[in-house]
Design an enzyme around this catalytic site. Structure first.
Site, PDB file in Angstrom:
ATOM      1  N   CYS A   2       0.823  -1.213   0.000  1.00  0.00           N
ATOM      2  CA  CYS A   2       0.000   0.000   0.000  1.00  0.00           C
ATOM      3  C   CYS A   2       0.862   1.270   0.000  1.00  0.00           C
ATOM      4  O   CYS A   2       2.037   1.231   0.350  1.00  0.00           O
ATOM      5  CB  CYS A   2      -0.950   0.086   1.176  1.00  0.00           C
ATOM      6  SG  CYS A   2      -2.107  -1.285   1.288  1.00  0.00           S
ATOM      7  N   THR A 295      11.870  -4.088 -12.503  1.00  0.00           N
ATOM      8  CA  THR A 295      12.616  -3.944 -11.252  1.00  0.00           C
ATOM      9  C   THR A 295      14.089  -4.300 -11.361  1.00  0.00           C
ATOM     10  O   THR A 295      14.926  -3.682 -10.714  1.00  0.00           O
ATOM     11  CB  THR A 295      11.970  -4.828 -10.164  1.00  0.00           C
ATOM     12  OG1 THR A 295      10.581  -4.880 -10.419  1.00  0.00           O
ATOM     13  CG2 THR A 295      12.219  -4.291  -8.796  1.00  0.00           C
ATOM     14  N   ASP A 357      16.572 -11.284 -12.730  1.00  0.00           N
ATOM     15  CA  ASP A 357      15.277 -10.980 -12.109  1.00  0.00           C
ATOM     16  C   ASP A 357      15.495 -10.651 -10.635  1.00  0.00           C
ATOM     17  O   ASP A 357      16.577 -10.889 -10.096  1.00  0.00           O
ATOM     18  CB  ASP A 357      14.315 -12.168 -12.267  1.00  0.00           C
ATOM     19  CG  ASP A 357      12.851 -11.718 -12.235  1.00  0.00           C
ATOM     20  OD1 ASP A 357      12.596 -10.519 -11.984  1.00  0.00           O
ATOM     21  OD2 ASP A 357      11.963 -12.556 -12.450  1.00  0.00           O
ATOM     22  N   ASP A 358      14.447 -10.105  -9.988  1.00  0.00           N
ATOM     23  CA  ASP A 358      14.619  -9.677  -8.600  1.00  0.00           C
ATOM     24  C   ASP A 358      14.395 -10.775  -7.580  1.00  0.00           C
ATOM     25  O   ASP A 358      15.008 -10.789  -6.522  1.00  0.00           O
ATOM     26  CB  ASP A 358      13.706  -8.479  -8.292  1.00  0.00           C
ATOM     27  CG  ASP A 358      12.295  -8.719  -8.743  1.00  0.00           C
ATOM     28  OD1 ASP A 358      11.647  -9.618  -8.195  1.00  0.00           O
ATOM     29  OD2 ASP A 358      11.845  -8.029  -9.682  1.00  0.00           O
TER      30      ASP A 358
END
Ligand code: SF4
Length: 477
Positions: A2, A295, A357-358
């Site tokens: 959030c 990312t 990739d993350d």
């Protein structure tokens, strides 16, 4: 995760709040909401992105120079309209809150509030208990002699009763705007001031967007209250034990944000450098480095430089598809991988490609991508991951809450390599992760619970089983 915002200007804030929410949109696309205040509260919230929830007509209704906003990422509750934030209660004074995080004693609080305190909750969002606890605690103070001290006492009472990770922004009608952050500072929250105007935000990128040049973090355990005469009152309500979420730097936060004095982009560059050393140690020699957007892009860049290998954008992202990891539900995730990414055949064909990739949670996304790159003609497909293996649930608000969903919990790295169909799989080391994110902030501690199983707030295995059961009940997973 959030995203939260608070804004107190010398002019109406509703359109600026939407701008700020759009800057934080990556933190959740499930729902968006704004509440502003003048002689009363004005609320608009609903499911969808900020761009879909707000329009000229409903913004015209959100009058006032002070307001808070929220974008929601579904962690607690079934994700219905009622779970959208902000929430408000009428008493005392009228209080509205927006919250980022996850409460680990949600059901206990819910029972206390409904059965003991006879409060009515209208949703399954864990934002509502925290609001009601704060209202309850504020109600215990001498309301005729309201002062910043009353607010700080109520925040202290809230800290005592609420467990988990939480960054909160709040409006107290005709009294001012408040923000506080849990004593471990697991979720980010920062504060900016420009002359007579003030802003709180989950990430500094929102300050840039709204023209606030200077900011500082809200310290863990700190409360900041700005009264209606625009005087700032702050108090370290509980001692700070800063352990922010390390996964923010790996995956969640925007690369142009600065969280707790660490630049996310710089941290990702360092992650790439550390990972390059691991790739070399595993004797992996690619022709080409390809980031899996978005990312991993910064890390792939520095990794390629460190290995002296060319970087190519061999996978193109359709930017109108949401992030797969953020979408709840396995079917949605698998469906959206090929919708989201498409290989550039001319760059990949006949090459030994190292994908960067993350993270790997379930392994299904990685498998799809590796297969896609193979189908595009790559000779070999290696996979390097900027984070170590994820093995433990996050109880603080990232949607990986059940123990069974981690492929690395059940399988060795070698087996995962087989499962995803890669020719080599190289993970970041735990040490590499921590050192890379720390940078110059030597000695800085983080929440690394999803990698280590050690939770800053002392979650036990029994707690994990209970939370998993509760979650399953809601989502029928
Ligand atoms: S468990 Fe992992 S994702 Fe959750 S707050 Fe801690 S570091 Fe972040």
């Amino acid at each position: 995760m959030c995203g939260v915002l608070g804004l107190f200007r010398t002019r109406p804030v509703s359109t600026d709040l939407v701008e700020g929410l759009i800057a934080l949109q990556h933190r959740g696309q499930d729902s968006a909401g704004i509440i502003t205040s003048d002689i009363t509260f004005h609320l608009k919230k609903g499911n969808g992105t900020a761009g879909t929830v707000f329009n000229e007509k409903n913004l015209a209704r959100l009058t006032g120079n002070i307001g808070i906003g929220h974008v929601r990422y579904p962690t607690a509750g079934p994700g219905s309209d009622e779970d959208a934030q902000p929430f408000y209660v009428n008493s005392p004074f009228g209080i509205a809150t927006a919250f980022s995080g996850n409460l680990t004693n949600y059901f206990k609080l819910r029972r206390e509030l409904t059965k003991r305190d006879f409060r009515q909750l209208t949703s399954f969002s864990d934002a509502e208990p925290i609001l009601n606890v704060f209202a309850d605690e504020l109600g215990k103070t001498n309301l005729d002699k309201f002062s910043p001290e009353s607010v700080f006492r109520a925040v202290k009472g809230t800290f005592r009763r609420v467990k988990g990770a939480y960054s909160v922004v709040a409006l107290i009608q005709n009294k001012g705007m408040l923000a506080f952050r849990d004593p471990y500072g697991i979720k980010p929250l920062a504060f900016a001031r420009q002359g007579p105007e003030f802003m709180f935000a989950s990430e500094s990128v929102a300050f840039n967007r709204l023209g606030f040049a200077r900011f500082r973090d809200v310290e863990p355990g700190e409360a900041v209250f700005i009264d209606t005469r625009r005087r700032v009152h702050s108090k370290q309500v509980l001692p700070a034990k800063l352990q922010p979420c390390i996964f923010e730097y790996v995956y969640f936060a925007r690369p142009d944000s600065v969280l707790d004095r660490i630049e996310v982009y710089e941290a990702r560059l360092r992650l790439g450098e550390k990972l390059a050393a691991e790739v070399a140690r595993h004797h992996v020699h690619p022709d080409l480095v390809v980031p899996i957007p978005d990312t991993a892009r910064a890390a792939a860049n520095s990794l390629a430089r460190a290995l002296n290998v060319e970087l190519r954008e061999g996978l193109i992202k359709n930017r109108y598809i949401f992030r797969t990891f953020i979408m709840p539900g396995q079917k949605k995730r698998m469906f959206s991988v090929r919708q989201k990414l498409n290989p550039v055949r001319s760059q990949i064909k006949g090459k030994d490609v190292l994908l960067v990739d993350d993270s790997i949670v379930r392994g299904t996304t990685s498998k799809e991508i590796v297969q896609m790159v193979r189908e595009a003609g790559a000779r070999k497909v290696y996979l390097a991951i900027t984070a170590p293996p994820l093995r433990h649930p996050c109880v603080y608000g990232v949607d990986m809450m059940t123990r069974g969903e981690f492929v690395a919990k059940r399988h060795s790295v070698q087996k995962i390599q087989q499962l995803v169909g890669a020719d080599a799989l190289v993970y970041q080391t735990y040490d590499g992760l921590v050192k890379a994110v720390r940078g110059k902030e030597t000695g800085r501690r983080f929440c690394t619970a999803c990698f280590t199983g050690t939770y800053p707030t002392g979650i036990t295995n029994k707690d994990l089983i209970r939370m998993e059961r509760e979650r399953r009940k809601w989502t029928n997973q």
